[in-house]
Design a protein around this motif. Structure first.
Motif, PDB file in Angstrom:
ATOM      1  N   LEU A  78      27.028  55.401  16.144  1.00  0.00           N
ATOM      2  CA  LEU A  78      26.712  56.484  17.190  1.00  0.00           C
ATOM      3  C   LEU A  78      25.243  57.057  16.734  1.00  0.00           C
ATOM      4  CD1 LEU A  78      27.715  58.764  18.983  1.00  0.00           C
ATOM      5  CD2 LEU A  78      28.159  60.223  17.094  1.00  0.00           C
ATOM      6  N   GLU A  79      24.456  57.244  17.729  1.00  0.00           N
ATOM      7  CA  GLU A  79      23.203  57.364  17.724  1.00  0.00           C
ATOM      8  C   GLU A  79      22.660  58.694  18.009  1.00  0.00           C
ATOM      9  OE1 GLU A  79      20.894  54.276  19.740  1.00  0.00           O
ATOM     10  OE2 GLU A  79      21.049  53.019  17.659  1.00  0.00           O
ATOM     11  N   GLU A  80      22.292  59.065  19.397  1.00  0.00           N
ATOM     12  CA  GLU A  80      22.106  60.441  19.660  1.00  0.00           C
ATOM     13  C   GLU A  80      23.307  61.428  19.817  1.00  0.00           C
ATOM     14  OE1 GLU A  80      18.150  59.903  22.420  1.00  0.00           O
ATOM     15  OE2 GLU A  80      19.569  58.553  22.659  1.00  0.00           O
ATOM     16  N   PHE A  81      23.037  62.445  19.444  1.00  0.00           N
ATOM     17  CA  PHE A  81      24.283  63.607  19.732  1.00  0.00           C
ATOM     18  C   PHE A  81      23.708  64.682  19.589  1.00  0.00           C
ATOM     19  CE2 PHE A  81      28.337  65.448  18.685  1.00  0.00           C
ATOM     20  CZ  PHE A  81      29.055  65.379  19.872  1.00  0.00           C
ATOM     21  N   TYR A  82      23.314  65.234  20.793  1.00  0.00           N
ATOM     22  CA  TYR A  82      22.315  66.495  20.618  1.00  0.00           C
ATOM     23  C   TYR A  82      22.672  67.764  21.838  1.00  0.00           C
ATOM     24  CZ  TYR A  82      19.656  64.574  24.117  1.00  0.00           C
ATOM     25  OH  TYR A  82      18.913  63.851  25.351  1.00  0.00           O
ATOM     26  N   ILE A  83      21.931  68.754  21.490  1.00  0.00           N
ATOM     27  CA  ILE A  83      21.938  69.780  22.559  1.00  0.00           C
ATOM     28  C   ILE A  83      20.644  70.317  22.535  1.00  0.00           C
ATOM     29  CG2 ILE A  83      22.723  71.823  21.188  1.00  0.00           C
ATOM     30  CD1 ILE A  83      23.674  73.185  23.500  1.00  0.00           C
ATOM     31  N   ALA A  87      13.400  72.738  22.227  1.00  0.00           N
ATOM     32  CA  ALA A  87      14.032  72.795  21.052  1.00  0.00           C
ATOM     33  C   ALA A  87      15.101  71.449  21.120  1.00  0.00           C
ATOM     34  CB  ALA A  87      14.690  74.086  20.681  1.00  0.00           C
ATOM     35  N   TRP A  88      15.612  71.002  19.950  1.00  0.00           N
ATOM     36  CA  TRP A  88      16.549  69.916  20.053  1.00  0.00           C
ATOM     37  C   TRP A  88      17.284  70.027  18.687  1.00  0.00           C
ATOM     38  CZ3 TRP A  88      16.299  66.003  23.543  1.00  0.00           C
ATOM     39  CH2 TRP A  88      15.088  66.196  24.686  1.00  0.00           C
ATOM     40  N   PHE A  89      18.598  70.089  18.782  1.00  0.00           N
ATOM     41  CA  PHE A  89      19.425  70.284  17.613  1.00  0.00           C
ATOM     42  C   PHE A  89      20.579  69.317  17.625  1.00  0.00           C
ATOM     43  CE2 PHE A  89      23.257  72.035  15.646  1.00  0.00           C
ATOM     44  CZ  PHE A  89      22.836  72.384  14.409  1.00  0.00           C
ATOM     45  N   GLY A  90      20.414  68.455  16.616  1.00  0.00           N
ATOM     46  CA  GLY A  90      21.479  67.419  16.444  1.00  0.00           C
ATOM     47  C   GLY A  90      20.699  66.191  16.078  1.00  0.00           C
ATOM     48  N   ARG A  91      21.285  64.959  16.536  1.00  0.00           N
ATOM     49  CA  ARG A  91      20.901  63.755  16.055  1.00  0.00           C
ATOM     50  C   ARG A  91      20.004  63.197  17.304  1.00  0.00           C
ATOM     51  NH1 ARG A  91      26.341  60.717  14.114  1.00  0.00           N
ATOM     52  NH2 ARG A  91      26.710  62.083  12.137  1.00  0.00           N
ATOM     53  N   HIS A  92      18.758  63.189  17.171  1.00  0.00           N
ATOM     54  CA  HIS A  92      17.738  63.004  18.271  1.00  0.00           C
ATOM     55  C   HIS A  92      16.618  62.112  17.571  1.00  0.00           C
ATOM     56  CE1 HIS A  92      16.707  66.738  16.342  1.00  0.00           C
ATOM     57  NE2 HIS A  92      15.073  66.347  16.940  1.00  0.00           N
ATOM     58  N   HIS A  93      15.865  61.727  18.671  1.00  0.00           N
ATOM     59  CA  HIS A  93      14.448  61.038  18.320  1.00  0.00           C
ATOM     60  C   HIS A  93      13.417  62.008  17.942  1.00  0.00           C
ATOM     61  CE1 HIS A  93      15.239  56.617  20.017  1.00  0.00           C
ATOM     62  NE2 HIS A  93      16.245  57.348  20.565  1.00  0.00           N
ATOM     63  N   PHE A 110      16.962  60.884  13.616  1.00  0.00           N
ATOM     64  CA  PHE A 110      16.897  61.998  12.616  1.00  0.00           C
ATOM     65  C   PHE A 110      17.868  63.100  12.873  1.00  0.00           C
ATOM     66  CE2 PHE A 110      12.866  59.938  12.748  1.00  0.00           C
ATOM     67  CZ  PHE A 110      12.838  59.710  11.347  1.00  0.00           C
ATOM     68  N   SER A 111      18.723  63.642  11.910  1.00  0.00           N
ATOM     69  CA  SER A 111      19.615  64.690  12.513  1.00  0.00           C
ATOM     70  C   SER A 111      18.987  65.978  11.935  1.00  0.00           C
ATOM     71  CB  SER A 111      20.958  64.607  11.971  1.00  0.00           C
ATOM     72  OG  SER A 111      21.893  65.419  12.210  1.00  0.00           O
ATOM     73  N   GLY A 112      18.947  67.156  12.701  1.00  0.00           N
ATOM     74  CA  GLY A 112      18.609  68.520  12.382  1.00  0.00           C
ATOM     75  C   GLY A 112      17.913  69.248  13.640  1.00  0.00           C
TER      76      GLY A 112
END
Length: 266
Positions: A135-140, A149-155, A173-175
């Motif tokens: 599982l790679e990206e998973f964000y809001i 703003a990006w929160f979760g798993r993203h580039h 990266f996740s954060g």
């Protein structure tokens, strides 16, 4: 293999369009009021499909071991349209090993493992040939003309932390990451607690991500390793940028709390 490709095909049939890069559009509904609900807008999202085949080899001098391999991977992701600036996304990828030559073996002269070909697959489990998906990206996320703003798993892209996308899959990266821009001035900040490397199938806490690869020997001739000797809660990033027709300047600072400076292998 057939089952996984069949699943990807069905997902693509459901998609209205296919994109090679993430594409977002702000959606405004002027018809029925209930169509403005975020759940309704999710149905108008887009799918992204990736297919990559990679063959590489290393030819060493003398009696040192030569290596070669060939792998193919495919993945699919879903990315929603934006509703009042908000959007969500997720994606996954799987890899097949078609051919390999010595990449799981230690070199008999040096005792060292393969360095360049194995990151196409899984450096943590070199013998893994079957369950190579992640599982790679998973964000809001949120975007406006001046703030994102990006929160979760993203580039994330910066000089030190970036995709390094020269194997089968990139670093992610996740954060939380934030961007703010005003005229010619840009501020970027991030805090990451977990990472997944281009040569791994597992999301790991930052302190467990150190020591994937051999780090050589110290001046006394003893082997050095960061693995299991690092303790940190995450990585902080701060970037400042100025860009106009006359001047372009950037400054980046990184903090890996509780440990030595962070270096991702190239």
């Amino acid at each position: 293999m057939i089952a996984k490709f069949a699943l990807l095909f069905l997902l693509l049939v459901m998609a209205e369009s296919v994109y090679s890069q993430h594409s977002y559009e702000e959606v405004e509904m002027e018809e029925e009021p209930d169509k403005k609900l975020f759940g309704k807008l999710l149905k108008t999202g887009s799918f992204e499909f990736h297919l990559r085949s990679y063959m590489m080899g290393t030819v060493n001098q003398g009696a040192l071991t030569n290596y070669s391999t060939w792998g193919t991977g495919a993945g699919v992701g879903y990315f929603s349209p934006r509703w009042k600036g908000l959007g969500v996304g997720f994606s996954g990828f799987f890899v097949f090993r078609h051919f390999e030559n010595h990449i799981t073996e230690l070199d008999p002269l040096t005792g060292m493992p393969n360095r360049y070909e194995l990151p196409l697959y899984d450096v943590h489990h070199p013998e893994n040939h079957k369950d190579m998906d992640r599982l790679e990206e998973f964000y809001i996320s949120y975007e406006s003309p001046s703030i994102s703003a990006w929160f979760g798993r993203h580039h994330f892209e910066s000089p030190l932390l970036n995709a390094s996308d020269n194997r089968m899959r990139p670093n992610l990266f996740s954060g939380l990451s934030l961007d703010w821009n005003k005229n010619d001035f840009t501020v970027q900040g991030a805090w990451f607690t977990h990472v997944i490397s281009r040569g791994s199938l597992e999301w790991l806490p930052v302190d467990e991500s150190f020591g994937f690869y051999p780090t050589g020997r110290n001046p006394t001739g003893e082997e050095e390793t960061y693995q299991h000797h690092i303790h940190t809660k995450g990585i902080g990033v701060l970037g400042l940028g100025w860009d106009n027709e006359q001047v372009t300047a950037n400054s980046w600072s990184y903090l890996s709390e509780g440990c030595l400076p962070l270096i991702f292998p190239k």
